[in-house]
Design an enzyme around this catalytic site. Structure first.
Site, PDB file in Angstrom:
ATOM      1  N   LYS A 113       0.820  -1.202   0.000  1.00  0.00           N
ATOM      2  CA  LYS A 113       0.000   0.000   0.000  1.00  0.00           C
ATOM      3  C   LYS A 113       0.864   1.266   0.000  1.00  0.00           C
ATOM      4  O   LYS A 113       0.426   2.316  -0.457  1.00  0.00           O
ATOM      5  CB  LYS A 113      -0.922   0.020   1.224  1.00  0.00           C
ATOM      6  CG  LYS A 113      -1.842  -1.186   1.382  1.00  0.00           C
ATOM      7  CD  LYS A 113      -2.815  -1.349   0.225  1.00  0.00           C
ATOM      8  CE  LYS A 113      -3.960  -2.280   0.529  1.00  0.00           C
ATOM      9  NZ  LYS A 113      -3.592  -3.685   0.695  1.00  0.00           N
TER      10      LYS A 113
HETATM   11  C1  LIG Z   1      -4.261  -4.852   0.308  1.00  0.00           C
HETATM   12  C2  LIG Z   1      -3.435  -6.073   0.243  1.00  0.00           C
HETATM   13  C3  LIG Z   1      -3.683  -7.087  -0.700  1.00  0.00           C
HETATM   14  C4  LIG Z   1      -4.842  -7.007  -1.654  1.00  0.00           C
HETATM   15  O1  LIG Z   1      -4.690  -6.000  -2.620  1.00  0.00           O
HETATM   16  P1  LIG Z   1      -5.957  -5.469  -3.432  1.00  0.00           P
HETATM   17  O2  LIG Z   1      -5.456  -4.328  -4.229  1.00  0.00           O
HETATM   18  O3  LIG Z   1      -6.962  -5.053  -2.397  1.00  0.00           O
HETATM   19  O4  LIG Z   1      -6.452  -6.609  -4.255  1.00  0.00           O
HETATM   20  C5  LIG Z   1      -2.830  -8.157  -0.740  1.00  0.00           C
HETATM   21  N1  LIG Z   1      -1.800  -8.277   0.132  1.00  0.00           N
HETATM   22  C6  LIG Z   1      -1.540  -7.333   1.058  1.00  0.00           C
HETATM   23  C7  LIG Z   1      -0.404  -7.538   1.995  1.00  0.00           C
HETATM   24  C8  LIG Z   1      -2.334  -6.201   1.141  1.00  0.00           C
HETATM   25  O5  LIG Z   1      -2.066  -5.263   2.060  1.00  0.00           O
END
Ligand SMILES: *Cc1c(COP(=O)(O)O)cnc(C)c1O
Length: 496
Positions: A113
């Site tokens: 993120k």
């Molecule tokens: C948010 C997240 C995901 C999923 O990603 P999306 O964009 O919501 O599909 C997968 N792994 C981790 C560690 C995340 O923080």
């Protein structure tokens, strides 16, 4: 350069500029902003292979955010991808057991993120300036654990902004929770809700769609926006690392000209994999888009049958950031495969909210043959962590392990020799308890921080700064709210 505008997946065709879409977050009609077309990556891959992360990020983002000047965009990029990352490469690639892991966890909060949330505050304040916005921006965010901390870190003490994060009380890892409740910054607020992630996300969307509430906020000098991947300002920066990953593999001679590779993405809200789809549409040498789910396998079923059905139990797994039954960003794909039809999208999304399910037409299904859905059970996920460690010494986090497992199954079933880039979305230090017990059940009795030190020892990796920072940090946020009282929590924090 061709101008790219944005319109809502549920709108009437009206368009806004990129900066307006970023400021707004979610469209007023409840739809998501999508680019009116996907721009071409009109620059050869070997030139991109010679660029660093910031250079590639500029080439990608400038094609989408066409109302930002070069100077504005480069400043945003330079402020985002700097020493907050623990490596110059920003998104390094690690090869293990025949897979290329694109590590997206080298930022401030050690999850992918950070790739988008370290730039979003800069994009948003620039967008506010460009649009002569005088109100303070209030960021509302629902989180399954990682978005919350990354958004808090990104927006903490950014002038002209406040941020409120809602997380499911029992739905995040102990480290994720500790990271959020210790967040500093006078403009930050964290609320645990009694419910799951979908409740939190629905609550935030309801607040966004409440015109009366928006009006009251406006009178008090505030406007709402979103840091979730429903914001196009989060999605587009994610396109950049797919292009960068491909360019780096070319540079290293792991990929030759004209060769395509598959990508495997651990998926929850469908933001990350949608960014891969956009990268492919721009012209990045990507073959199959492999969508990896945990036991909440709504998306696997969708790709297998064309039926999206959220009517099922919500399962708490060891990959909590993928514990999602309503994948918001899928709406953007639906819109595209419905031939950019707002009407069809509205119809299907209405069915989703009233019936909890919808079915796409055969014609629409044909347009998503690039996607392949797979999933991993809890047992398979733990087994993948253990097996890869024993074979190579490389330790995966639980989310990445779901993807690695699906990648291996896909290769076995399909037997193509195509290379595969597995998107590594979190550091194993963020999900230490699940990772360490997967490696050896005897670890169960260790405390969270003993586990962290042991992980550091066996993986031969230094404990990340993000973890060291929370070892002794005081808890600053203790608010708990019912899932249907989220608007009240917003009012209380803003004092209105
Ligand atoms: C948010 C997240 C995901 C999923 O990603 P999306 O964009 O919501 O599909 C997968 N792994 C981790 C560690 C995340 O923080």
């Amino acid at each position: 350069m061709m101008e790219i505008l944005y319109k809502s997946t549920r709108g009437n065709g009206e368009t806004v500029t990129a900066s307006q879409a970023i400021l707004q977050g979610l469209a007023a009609d409840g739809g998501l902003y999508v680019p009116t077309e996907i721009p071409a990556l009109d620059i050869p891959m070997d030139r991109l292979a010679g660029m660093d992360y910031r250079g590639v990020a500029y080439e990608v983002m400038s094609r989408f955010f066409t109302d930002f000047t070069e100077d504005e965009l480069r400043k945003c990029i330079d402020s985002a991808y700097d020493a907050k990352f623990d490596t110059e490469e920003i998104a390094p690639i690690r090869e293990a057991d025949g897979m290329y892991f694109l590590e997206l966890f080298h930022g401030a909060t050690i999850a992918f993120k950070d790739m988008a949330l370290s730039i979003l505050p800069h994009l948003m304040t620039t967008a506010a300036r460009k649009n002569h916005e005088t109100k303070d921006i209030v960021i509302l965010t629902a989180t399954s654990g990682d978005t919350g901390k990354a958004a808090l870190a990104g927006f903490a003490d950014v002038p002209g902004t406040k941020i409120i994060v809602f997380y499911p009380k029992d739905g995040v890892s102990p480290i994720q929770e500790k990271q959020m409740v210790t967040q500093k910054g006078e403009n930050t607020h964290v609320v645990a809700i009694k419910g799951n992630f979908d409740d939190a996300q629905t609550g935030v969307k309801n607040i966004f769609n409440d015109a009366v509430f928006a009006d009251r906020l406006a009178k008090a000098g505030y406007r709402l926006s979103s840091a979730n991947s429903i914001n196009i300002g989060r999605l587009i920066p994610q396109v950049a690392y797919y292009v960068y990953g491909c360019a780096q593999l070319l540079k290293k001679g792991r990929l030759v000209h004209g060769e395509t590779l598959d990508v495997t993405v651990p998926t929850g809200n469908f933001g990350n994999i949608l960014a891969a789809y956009y990268a492919k549409q721009m012209g990045a040498p990507i073959g199959r888009l492999i969508c990896a789910s945990n036991e909440n396998k709504v998306l696997y079923d969708f790709f297998a049958t064309g039926i999206y059905d959220r009517n099922r139990d919500f399962i708490l797994t060891s990959s909590p950031s993928m514990d999602i039954l309503i994948s918001s960003n899928l709406e953007r794909l639906i819109y595209r495969i419905a031939g950019d039809s707002e009407e069809k999208t509205r119809e299907l999304m209405k069915e989703l909210s009233t019936e909890g399910s919808y079915t796409v037409t055969d014609e629409m299904r044909k347009k998503i043959s690039d996607f392949y859905g797979g999933y991993a059970t809890e047992e398979e996920t733990a087994g993948t962590i253990r097996a890869l460690y024993e074979k190579t010494g490389y330790v995966l986090d639980t989310h990445t392990a779901v993807a690695a497992c699906v990648c291996q199954k896909y290769r076995k079933e399909n037997g193509n020799g195509r290379k595969n880039m597995v998107v590594s979305t979190a550091s194993p230090f963020k999900f230490t308890r699940s990772v360490m017990t997967a490696l050896n059940p005897d670890h169960e009795k260790l405390t969270d921080f003993e586990m962290i030190d042991e992980l550091s020892r066996i993986a031969g990796v230094r404990v990340p700064r993000a973890i060291e920072d929370i070892r002794t940090a005081p808890v600053r946020h203790t608010t708990v709210a019912e899932a249907d009282k989220m608007a009240e929590a917003v009012e209380a924090f803003l004092g209105i």
